[in-house]
Write a protein that holds these residues in place. Structure first.
Motif, PDB file in Angstrom:
ATOM      1  N   ARG A   1      -7.539   1.118 -65.473  1.00 60.69           N
ATOM      2  CA  ARG A   1      -8.055   1.667 -66.738  1.00 60.69           C
ATOM      3  C   ARG A   1      -7.774   3.162 -66.869  1.00 60.69           C
ATOM      4  N   ASP A   2      -7.475   3.815 -65.735  1.00 53.83           N
ATOM      5  CA  ASP A   2      -7.213   5.253 -65.745  1.00 53.83           C
ATOM      6  C   ASP A   2      -5.729   5.588 -65.869  1.00 53.83           C
ATOM      7  N   VAL A   3      -4.879   4.568 -65.898  1.00 52.71           N
ATOM      8  CA  VAL A   3      -3.436   4.805 -65.996  1.00 52.71           C
ATOM      9  C   VAL A   3      -3.109   5.384 -67.373  1.00 52.71           C
ATOM     10  N   VAL A   4      -2.371   6.487 -67.390  1.00 50.93           N
ATOM     11  CA  VAL A   4      -2.044   7.148 -68.653  1.00 50.93           C
ATOM     12  C   VAL A   4      -0.542   7.163 -68.897  1.00 50.93           C
ATOM     13  N   ARG A   5       0.165   6.250 -68.262  1.00 50.64           N
ATOM     14  CA  ARG A   5       1.589   6.080 -68.542  1.00 50.64           C
ATOM     15  C   ARG A   5       1.754   5.017 -69.619  1.00 50.64           C
ATOM     16  N   HIS A   6       2.945   4.458 -69.722  1.00 45.11           N
ATOM     17  CA  HIS A   6       3.228   3.417 -70.700  1.00 45.11           C
ATOM     18  C   HIS A   6       2.188   2.297 -70.563  1.00 45.11           C
ATOM     19  N   PRO A   7       1.671   1.759 -71.683  1.00 41.21           N
ATOM     20  CA  PRO A   7       0.635   0.721 -71.603  1.00 41.21           C
ATOM     21  C   PRO A   7       1.006  -0.457 -70.709  1.00 41.21           C
ATOM     22  N   LEU A   8       2.308  -0.759 -70.569  1.00 42.10           N
ATOM     23  CA  LEU A   8       2.727  -1.867 -69.712  1.00 42.10           C
ATOM     24  C   LEU A   8       2.394  -1.613 -68.243  1.00 42.10           C
ATOM     25  N   VAL A   9       2.269  -0.336 -67.849  1.00 40.55           N
ATOM     26  CA  VAL A   9       1.966  -0.031 -66.446  1.00 40.55           C
ATOM     27  C   VAL A   9       0.624  -0.646 -66.051  1.00 40.55           C
ATOM     28  N   GLN A  10      -0.372  -0.603 -66.942  1.00 42.78           N
ATOM     29  CA  GLN A  10      -1.664  -1.226 -66.651  1.00 42.78           C
ATOM     30  C   GLN A  10      -1.485  -2.717 -66.419  1.00 42.78           C
ATOM     31  N   ASP A  11      -0.683  -3.373 -67.255  1.00 38.42           N
ATOM     32  CA  ASP A  11      -0.457  -4.812 -67.098  1.00 38.42           C
ATOM     33  C   ASP A  11       0.273  -5.114 -65.791  1.00 38.42           C
ATOM     34  N   ILE A  12       1.217  -4.259 -65.415  1.00 37.38           N
ATOM     35  CA  ILE A  12       1.951  -4.451 -64.166  1.00 37.38           C
ATOM     36  C   ILE A  12       1.015  -4.342 -62.970  1.00 37.38           C
ATOM     37  N   ILE A  13       0.124  -3.329 -62.982  1.00 36.37           N
ATOM     38  CA  ILE A  13      -0.820  -3.152 -61.874  1.00 36.37           C
ATOM     39  C   ILE A  13      -1.738  -4.365 -61.759  1.00 36.37           C
ATOM     40  N   ARG A  14      -2.247  -4.846 -62.903  1.00 31.42           N
ATOM     41  CA  ARG A  14      -3.111  -6.034 -62.875  1.00 31.42           C
ATOM     42  C   ARG A  14      -2.362  -7.248 -62.344  1.00 31.42           C
ATOM     43  N   ALA A  15      -1.092  -7.403 -62.736  1.00 27.66           N
ATOM     44  CA  ALA A  15      -0.299  -8.546 -62.282  1.00 27.66           C
ATOM     45  C   ALA A  15      -0.115  -8.516 -60.777  1.00 27.66           C
ATOM     46  N   TYR A  16       0.160  -7.338 -60.215  1.00 28.91           N
ATOM     47  CA  TYR A  16       0.304  -7.227 -58.767  1.00 28.91           C
ATOM     48  C   TYR A  16      -1.019  -7.522 -58.053  1.00 28.91           C
ATOM     49  N   GLU A  17      -2.137  -7.057 -58.616  1.00 28.33           N
ATOM     50  CA  GLU A  17      -3.440  -7.332 -58.007  1.00 28.33           C
ATOM     51  C   GLU A  17      -3.720  -8.835 -57.981  1.00 28.33           C
ATOM     52  N   ARG A  18      -3.404  -9.539 -59.092  1.00 22.18           N
ATOM     53  CA  ARG A  18      -3.600 -10.989 -59.125  1.00 22.18           C
ATOM     54  C   ARG A  18      -2.703 -11.687 -58.105  1.00 22.18           C
ATOM     55  N   TYR A  19      -1.466 -11.207 -58.000  1.00 23.02           N
ATOM     56  CA  TYR A  19      -0.529 -11.789 -57.039  1.00 23.02           C
ATOM     57  C   TYR A  19      -1.049 -11.626 -55.607  1.00 23.02           C
ATOM     58  N   GLU A  20      -1.529 -10.429 -55.284  1.00 25.88           N
ATOM     59  CA  GLU A  20      -2.047 -10.182 -53.931  1.00 25.88           C
ATOM     60  C   GLU A  20      -3.269 -11.045 -53.649  1.00 25.88           C
ATOM     61  N   GLN A  21      -4.146 -11.215 -54.635  1.00 20.95           N
ATOM     62  CA  GLN A  21      -5.324 -12.063 -54.455  1.00 20.95           C
ATOM     63  C   GLN A  21      -4.924 -13.510 -54.195  1.00 20.95           C
ATOM     64  N   ARG A  22      -3.924 -14.011 -54.945  1.00 19.51           N
ATOM     65  CA  ARG A  22      -3.460 -15.383 -54.729  1.00 19.51           C
ATOM     66  C   ARG A  22      -2.841 -15.541 -53.344  1.00 19.51           C
ATOM     67  N   ARG A  23      -2.088 -14.538 -52.923  1.00 18.56           N
ATOM     68  CA  ARG A  23      -1.430 -14.610 -51.615  1.00 18.56           C
ATOM     69  C   ARG A  23      -2.459 -14.582 -50.484  1.00 18.56           C
ATOM     70  N   ARG A  24      -3.490 -13.733 -50.626  1.00 21.46           N
ATOM     71  CA  ARG A  24      -4.527 -13.684 -49.592  1.00 21.46           C
ATOM     72  C   ARG A  24      -5.293 -15.002 -49.530  1.00 21.46           C
ATOM     73  N   ALA A  25      -5.588 -15.559 -50.732  1.00 18.64           N
ATOM     74  CA  ALA A  25      -6.301 -16.831 -50.778  1.00 18.64           C
ATOM     75  C   ALA A  25      -5.488 -17.939 -50.132  1.00 18.64           C
ATOM     76  N   ALA A  26      -4.173 -17.934 -50.393  1.00 18.80           N
ATOM     77  CA  ALA A  26      -3.300 -18.958 -49.805  1.00 18.80           C
ATOM     78  C   ALA A  26      -3.214 -18.837 -48.283  1.00 18.80           C
ATOM     79  N   SER A  27      -3.249 -17.586 -47.785  1.00 16.07           N
ATOM     80  CA  SER A  27      -3.155 -17.394 -46.338  1.00 16.07           C
ATOM     81  C   SER A  27      -4.419 -17.848 -45.610  1.00 16.07           C
ATOM     82  N   ARG A  28      -5.545 -17.926 -46.331  1.00 18.66           N
ATOM     83  CA  ARG A  28      -6.795 -18.373 -45.706  1.00 18.66           C
ATOM     84  C   ARG A  28      -6.938 -19.890 -45.698  1.00 18.66           C
ATOM     85  N   GLU A  29      -6.090 -20.559 -46.489  1.00 17.75           N
ATOM     86  CA  GLU A  29      -6.195 -22.019 -46.547  1.00 17.75           C
ATOM     87  C   GLU A  29      -5.705 -22.633 -45.255  1.00 17.75           C
ATOM     88  N   PRO A  30      -6.406 -23.702 -44.783  1.00 14.21           N
ATOM     89  CA  PRO A  30      -5.994 -24.342 -43.524  1.00 14.21           C
ATOM     90  C   PRO A  30      -4.640 -25.042 -43.660  1.00 14.21           C
TER      91      PRO A  30
END
Length: 324
Positions: free
Chosen positions: A295-324
């Motif tokens: 929310r504090d990013v003051v560059r191109h509006p797409l930068v906020q979307d890119i940061i959120r996309a990477y955060e979602r990707y990392e969350q999915r990857r961490r969740a997948a690594s915890r699966e048996p």
């Protein structure tokens, strides 16, 4: 719901609406409303809460423009966040937030709530740690505070440091002497500096030692008195380097440490000093931690979307690594 504002005729109305009504289109996109204008009359259509917020935003922004405060699209985003957080748009408070700098810009102003907290933390504390993604103004605002302090003679010098991650054999293959080899690592600091001061003045200050730009390794063995010290890209400082840097601080000095803990480039097995100090230094009076988000990013509006996309990707990857 439809709400109509009757604005007093004023020279600031073109600035309020923006070029080709760009500011109004921005408000529409953010709040899901429709805004039409006819001379001094503004009609806002949409949900009741959204139309009320848009009306308060336009009235508040008009007051700021009439007080002589320049506004751009990022400022409208900041004002909207203020209103959403239950604050009022207060010209005197926003004027107090500004950082005076000796350039044509004259002032640097916060563009988000996180930036506002960051500036206040630097004013109130001797050591401030700013952590968050790229584009949130961590380095730029720290530089503005440093240049402002030097200009007002609050400090006798500015010291800008950054880790040179590839300080081993790869650096040796670069042409030039040691300073020329590490200069690419320090380029972002120079860029921010030259945006605050004209080139000739900055060069004079560098030549006489009032501004020093150096790799972090050059800090060892020094005591930094009467200085404003900035450590940039601190996520790439090792735990040992971070301890060394923190213990350089002398009397009448201030240090700002900035970094993004999601972009650590240290070799495997090396702990980031920026990650470690969050656990080591919490609770010490005079040291403040400020965390930025997308929310504090003051560059191109797409930068906020890119940061959120990477955060979602990392969350999915961490969740997948915890699966048996």
């Amino acid at each position: 719901m439809e709400r109509t504002l009757e604005l007093q005729r004023s020279q600031v109305l073109p600035l309020l609406f923006g070029i080709h009504d760009a500011n109004l289109r921005y408000i529409e996109a953010q709040l899901g409303v429709r805004i039409t204008t006819h001379e001094t009359q503004v009609t806002i259509s949409g949900e009741e809460s959204a139309t009320a917020l848009a009306a308060r935003l336009l009235q508040g922004a008009k007051g700021l423009l009439e007080a002589g405060i320049h506004l751009d699209l990022t400022d409208f985003g900041f004002l909207l966040r203020l209103l959403e957080d239950g604050e009022e748009i207060d010209a005197s408070a926003l004027l107090a937030d500004r950082i005076p700098i000796p350039s044509k810009k004259r002032y640097v102003s916060p563009k988000s709530l996180g930036q506002r907290r960051y500036i206040q933390a630097i004013r109130d504390n001797d050591i401030v740690v700013g952590i968050g993604p790229a584009g949130t103004g961590k380095t730029y605002l720290a530089m503005a505070m440093a240049v402002s302090g030097l200009d007002r003679k609050e400090f006798s010098r500015i010291i800008l440091a950054r880790p040179a991650v590839e300080a081993g054999e790869k650096l040796g293959y670069l042409p030039g002497d040691l300073l020329e080899k590490v200069n690419p690592y320090l380029r972002p600091l120079y860029d921010a500096l030259y945006d605050m001061l004209d080139f000739e003045k900055a060069q004079r200050l560098i030549e006489r030692g009032a501004i020093e730009v150096a790799p972090l390794a050059f800090m060892r063995g020094r005591t930094l008195n009467d200085s404003f010290v900035i450590l940039d890209e601190a996520q790439n400082a090792t735990a040992e380097q971070m301890k060394m840097f923190l213990t350089r601080l002398g009397f009448y000095s201030k240090a700002v440490i900035t970094g993004d803990i999601t972009q650590i480039d240290l070799p495997n097995g090396k702990e980031s000093g920026l990650v470690q100090i969050q656990h080591v230094l919490q609770g010490i009076k005079g040291i403040a931690f400020v965390y930025f988000s997308e929310r504090d990013v003051v560059r191109h509006p797409l930068v906020q979307d890119i940061i959120r996309a990477y955060e979602r990707y990392e969350q999915r990857r961490r969740a997948a690594s915890r699966e048996p």
